[in-house]
Structures are given as C-alpha cells and as structure tokens.
Design an enzyme around this catalytic site. Structure first.
Site, PDB file in Angstrom:
ATOM      1  N   ILE A   1       0.836  -1.211   0.000  1.00 30.15           N
ATOM      2  CA  ILE A   1       0.000   0.000   0.000  1.00 30.15           C
ATOM      3  C   ILE A   1       0.867   1.257   0.000  1.00 30.15           C
ATOM      4  O   ILE A   1       0.715   2.133  -0.862  1.00 30.15           O
ATOM      5  CB  ILE A   1      -0.953   0.002   1.231  1.00 30.15           C
TER       6      ILE A   1
ATOM      7  N   GLU B   1      10.404   3.155   6.007  1.00 36.09           N
ATOM      8  CA  GLU B   1      10.138   1.753   6.325  1.00 36.09           C
ATOM      9  C   GLU B   1      11.061   1.317   7.460  1.00 36.09           C
ATOM     10  O   GLU B   1      12.264   1.519   7.404  1.00 36.09           O
ATOM     11  CB  GLU B   1      10.351   0.877   5.075  1.00 36.09           C
TER      12      GLU B   1
ATOM     13  N   THR C   1       3.256  -8.005   6.039  1.00 31.91           N
ATOM     14  CA  THR C   1       2.109  -8.707   5.436  1.00 31.91           C
ATOM     15  C   THR C   1       2.252  -8.841   3.917  1.00 31.91           C
ATOM     16  O   THR C   1       1.859  -9.857   3.343  1.00 31.91           O
ATOM     17  CB  THR C   1       0.796  -7.947   5.739  1.00 31.91           C
TER      18      THR C   1
ATOM     19  N   HIS D   1      -7.897 -10.544  -6.722  1.00 29.25           N
ATOM     20  CA  HIS D   1      -9.269 -11.056  -6.636  1.00 29.25           C
ATOM     21  C   HIS D   1     -10.240 -10.261  -7.504  1.00 29.25           C
ATOM     22  O   HIS D   1     -10.131  -9.038  -7.565  1.00 29.25           O
ATOM     23  CB  HIS D   1      -9.775 -10.950  -5.192  1.00 29.25           C
TER      24      HIS D   1
ATOM     25  N   VAL E   1       9.076   5.229  12.481  1.00 36.68           N
ATOM     26  CA  VAL E   1       8.376   6.439  12.930  1.00 36.68           C
ATOM     27  C   VAL E   1       7.899   6.170  14.354  1.00 36.68           C
ATOM     28  O   VAL E   1       7.163   5.206  14.598  1.00 36.68           O
ATOM     29  CB  VAL E   1       7.185   6.761  12.002  1.00 36.68           C
TER      30      VAL E   1
HETATM   31  C1  LIG Z   1      -2.382 -15.035   4.869  1.00 35.45           C
HETATM   32  C2  LIG Z   1      -2.758 -13.817   4.046  1.00 35.45           C
HETATM   33  C3  LIG Z   1      -3.157 -13.995   2.728  1.00 35.45           C
HETATM   34  C4  LIG Z   1      -3.522 -12.906   1.963  1.00 35.45           C
HETATM   35  N1  LIG Z   1      -3.844 -13.094   0.659  1.00 35.45           N
HETATM   36  C5  LIG Z   1      -4.073 -12.047  -0.126  1.00 35.45           C
HETATM   37  C6  LIG Z   1      -4.278 -12.211  -1.513  1.00 35.45           C
HETATM   38  O1  LIG Z   1      -4.224 -13.315  -2.027  1.00 35.45           O
HETATM   39  N2  LIG Z   1      -4.532 -11.108  -2.268  1.00 35.45           N
HETATM   40  C7  LIG Z   1      -4.576  -9.841  -1.716  1.00 35.45           C
HETATM   41  O2  LIG Z   1      -4.806  -8.862  -2.444  1.00 35.45           O
HETATM   42  N3  LIG Z   1      -4.384  -9.661  -0.390  1.00 35.45           N
HETATM   43  C8  LIG Z   1      -4.123 -10.726   0.404  1.00 35.45           C
HETATM   44  N4  LIG Z   1      -3.883 -10.519   1.725  1.00 35.45           N
HETATM   45  C9  LIG Z   1      -3.958  -9.146   2.266  1.00 35.45           C
HETATM   46  C10 LIG Z   1      -2.680  -8.332   1.902  1.00 35.45           C
HETATM   47  O3  LIG Z   1      -1.521  -9.102   2.152  1.00 35.45           O
HETATM   48  C11 LIG Z   1      -2.656  -7.052   2.749  1.00 35.45           C
HETATM   49  O4  LIG Z   1      -3.877  -6.370   2.578  1.00 35.45           O
HETATM   50  C12 LIG Z   1      -1.524  -6.128   2.331  1.00 35.45           C
HETATM   51  O5  LIG Z   1      -0.280  -6.798   2.277  1.00 35.45           O
HETATM   52  C13 LIG Z   1      -1.441  -4.973   3.304  1.00 35.45           C
HETATM   53  O6  LIG Z   1      -0.405  -4.144   2.864  1.00 35.45           O
HETATM   54  P1  LIG Z   1       0.079  -2.942   3.719  1.00 35.45           P
HETATM   55  O7  LIG Z   1       1.100  -2.187   2.899  1.00 35.45           O
HETATM   56  O8  LIG Z   1      -1.084  -2.176   4.244  1.00 35.45           O
HETATM   57  O9  LIG Z   1       0.721  -3.616   5.033  1.00 35.45           O
HETATM   58  P2  LIG Z   1       2.185  -4.234   5.264  1.00 35.45           P
HETATM   59  O10 LIG Z   1       2.649  -5.066   4.138  1.00 35.45           O
HETATM   60  O11 LIG Z   1       2.146  -4.875   6.617  1.00 35.45           O
HETATM   61  O12 LIG Z   1       3.090  -2.949   5.319  1.00 35.45           O
HETATM   62  C14 LIG Z   1       3.152  -2.092   6.448  1.00 35.45           C
HETATM   63  C15 LIG Z   1       4.603  -1.684   6.562  1.00 35.45           C
HETATM   64  O13 LIG Z   1       4.712  -0.663   7.535  1.00 35.45           O
HETATM   65  C16 LIG Z   1       5.939  -0.854   8.248  1.00 35.45           C
HETATM   66  N5  LIG Z   1       5.785  -0.147   9.513  1.00 35.45           N
HETATM   67  C17 LIG Z   1       4.941  -0.461  10.528  1.00 35.45           C
HETATM   68  N6  LIG Z   1       5.089   0.429  11.543  1.00 35.45           N
HETATM   69  C18 LIG Z   1       6.033   1.318  11.133  1.00 35.45           C
HETATM   70  C19 LIG Z   1       6.622   2.473  11.734  1.00 35.45           C
HETATM   71  N7  LIG Z   1       6.251   2.893  12.945  1.00 35.45           N
HETATM   72  N8  LIG Z   1       7.569   3.137  11.043  1.00 35.45           N
HETATM   73  C20 LIG Z   1       7.950   2.729   9.808  1.00 35.45           C
HETATM   74  N9  LIG Z   1       7.433   1.657   9.195  1.00 35.45           N
HETATM   75  C21 LIG Z   1       6.486   0.959   9.840  1.00 35.45           C
HETATM   76  C22 LIG Z   1       6.014  -2.366   8.386  1.00 35.45           C
HETATM   77  O14 LIG Z   1       7.338  -2.798   8.635  1.00 35.45           O
HETATM   78  C23 LIG Z   1       5.485  -2.829   7.022  1.00 35.45           C
HETATM   79  O15 LIG Z   1       6.516  -3.032   6.086  1.00 35.45           O
HETATM   80  C24 LIG Z   1      -3.508 -11.596   2.521  1.00 35.45           C
HETATM   81  C25 LIG Z   1      -3.078 -11.413   3.845  1.00 35.45           C
HETATM   82  C26 LIG Z   1      -2.690 -12.504   4.604  1.00 35.45           C
HETATM   83  C27 LIG Z   1      -2.219 -12.288   6.024  1.00 35.45           C
END
Ligand SMILES: Cc1cc2nc3c(=O)[nH]c(=O)nc-3n(C[C@H](O)[C@H](O)[C@H](O)COP(=O)(O)OP(=O)(O)OC[C@H]3O[C@@H](n4cnc5c(N)ncnc54)[C@H](O)[C@@H]3O)c2cc1C
Length: 258
Positions: free
Chosen positions: A94, A113, A122, A131, A254
């Site tokens: 994201i 990061e 995640t 999907h 952060v």
């Molecule tokens: C088992 C499983 C299967 C899934 N399957 C699918 C699928 O098939 N298709 C699909 O579309 N979605 C799927 N999802 C959902 C998808 O993986 C998540 O919606 C997506 O990865 C979320 O992305 P994100 O960037 O919000 O979070 P993240 O990938 O968790 O990124 C957040 C980042 O913020 C960083 N961070 C946190 N706190 C701080 C801070 N204080 N300072 C600096 N950095 C920080 C973390 O280190 C991390 O890298 C699945 C999830 C799971 C758990």
C-alpha cells in the site's frame, strides 16, 4: 455507544470470562488474561456485533508469548531540517504504491520503512491473488475499488515490468448441500458485476483439473482472478517511485509526530 458497552460486558459475564471491556475510538477494546486460546476467541466473538466498528482483542493468553513487532537498531534520527512535501509511513504494497502515485505530482516524496527492505511484513506473506470483487458487500466502497483495482492491474503490472498471470480461481463445493447456495452466490456475482463467472459441475472440474480432490461437488470458476508475486510487485512500486524522484529510507521507524 454506552448501550454497546453494557451489551459487551454482559456477554462477557455470561461466558464467565474475566475480561475488561472499554471503548477505544469507535471500537471496543478487551484487556485481561485468559487461560486458553479458545477463551480468547470466545471473548472476541462475545464483543463482536454490539455496535462498534471493531473489536481490539488485547487479551494475553496463558502460555502464549505476546508478539513483539521487530524494531530497527536505534540510529541517528533524520536531520530535523530535512523536508518532504509528502511522507508515506510503511513500505508494504500500500505505502509503496501510494509513494509511486504521489510522484506523478511535482512534489518531494519520502517512503519510511522500519525494516531493512520493502515488503517485509504482510505484503510478503500473502497468496498474491488478484481477486475479482466476489466476496465483498455489494454497493460498498470496497466493491467499487476491488472492481476498479482488478481492472487496473494488467496495465500497472505492464508499467512496472512485473509478471502477472490470469489462471482464474475455482471455488469448490466440498458438500453437495453447499450447492444450495448457488442462487445466492449467483446474485452476488451479478450485483458485483463479476465478469465471466461459470458454474462447473463435478465432471467438468475433474476434466479441467484431474489432480483435484475427490471431495468436490462442482464449483464456481472466476476467470478474472490473477496471480502476481507480492514481493516483486511491492519492490517494483518502490523502485519506480525512486526512479521518479522519491526517497526511500529503510531501517527508519516512525515513533511519533510533533
Ligand atoms: C495469509 C494472508 C493472505 C492474503 N492473501 C491475499 C491475496 O491473495 N490477495 C490480496 O490482495 N491480499 C491478500 N492478503 C492481504 C494483503 O496481504 C494485505 O492487505 C496487504 O499486504 C497490506 O499491505 P500494507 O502495505 O497495508 O501492510 P504491510 O505489508 O504490513 O506494510 C506495512 C509496513 O509498515 C511498516 N511499519 C509499521 N510500523 C512502522 C513504523 N512505525 N515506522 C515505519 N514503518 C512501519 C512495516 O514494517 C510494514 O513493512 C492476505 C493477507 C494474509 C495475512
């Protein structure tokens, strides 16, 4: 909200759970200690559906070591005079996509990061499925963006040089009675404008996928389901953001806002 809290507390009491419930933002937060994972789940279910946006289950469980998020080694903080027009926190899929999108404007962008690379949480632990808007509530924002995102994926993957395939998804019925849900499934498919869905009977499923389990009673095939490497995608978003002038700061956590 108060009625919701009273309802949550009495549901917890009825289950004989020694758990405290309090309002937190628009959610209900559960605190305390329970003796088993089953009780942890029970408390969550007892608090759900009582008028809150979410349940924050902060209970500790006997014998379960609480998860601690990883933190980078402390390092010199960023120079306080450093200025960016936009700062994105978190280099998952994201944050990386947002950082890249922001570079379309004439502004300075930073992506912070805490881990030593992008996609370390995640976004590197999922199935990589793109999907179609099948499981989402019809008419919801999620349904709208799921549909839009699904249609944008091919172009985005091409721009980023990320490989994307469209093998489709087959949702199987594991019991004959599950087929009774077919009209409801079909209605949702129609409401959410899922393209090209087909019902496959047991024989057709075997024909298309001979290695499939014998415990299947047909299924619904959704061709607009893609598969992508989630790490490659996230890193490609980040790299493209950098090519466009963004700054990515790794090992940078952060800890607050001033
Ligand atoms: C088992 C499983 C299967 C899934 N399957 C699918 C699928 O098939 N298709 C699909 O579309 N979605 C799927 N999802 C959902 C998808 O993986 C998540 O919606 C997506 O990865 C979320 O992305 P994100 O960037 O919000 O979070 P993240 O990938 O968790 O990124 C957040 C980042 O913020 C960083 N961070 C946190 N706190 C701080 C801070 N204080 N300072 C600096 N950095 C920080 C973390 O280190 C991390 O890298 C699945 C999830 C799971 C758990």
């Amino acid at each position: 909200m108060a009625e919701g809290l009273a309802a949550v507390r009495s549901a917890l009491m009825r289950k004989n759970l020694n758990v405290d419930a309090n309002e937190w933002r628009n959610s209900v937060a559960l605190t305390g200690h329970v003796s088993s994972w089953e009780q942890y789940m029970e408390a969550g279910y007892a608090a759900a559906g009582k008028g809150y946006e979410a349940v924050v289950n902060d209970l500790t469980v006997e014998g379960v070591v609480p998860f601690k998020p990883s933190m980078p080694e402390p390092q010199n903080p960023i120079d306080p005079d450093t200025y960016f027009d936009a700062v994105v926190i978190g280099g998952g899929v994201i944050g990386s996509a947002i950082a890249r999108e922001l570079t379309r404007w004439d502004i300075t962008v930073a992506l912070l990061e805490k881990e030593n690379d992008l996609a370390m949480q995640t976004s590197s632990r999922n199935d990589g499925m793109v999907h179609p808007p099948f499981a989402v509530t019809p008419g919801s924002k999620k349904a709208h963006y799921n549909q839009r995102g699904n249609k944008m994926f091919a172009q985005t993957a091409r721009e980023l040089g990320v490989s994307l395939e469209w093998p489709g998804m087959l949702m199987l019925f594991s019991n004959p009675w599950q087929r009774a849900f077919l009209p409801a499934i079909w209605q949702r498919i129609k409401q959410n404008e899922v393209c090209g869905a087909e019902f496959w009977n047991r024989q057709r499923v075997f024909k298309m996928e001979p290695n499939i389990t014998a415990d299947q009673h047909g299924g619904v095939f959704l061709p607009d389901s893609g598969i992508v490497s989630p790490y490659q995608l996230t890193v490609a978003f980040g790299e493209n953001a950098v090519q466009n002038g963004a700054t990515v700061l790794l090992n940078t956590v952060v800890t607050g806002f001033q």
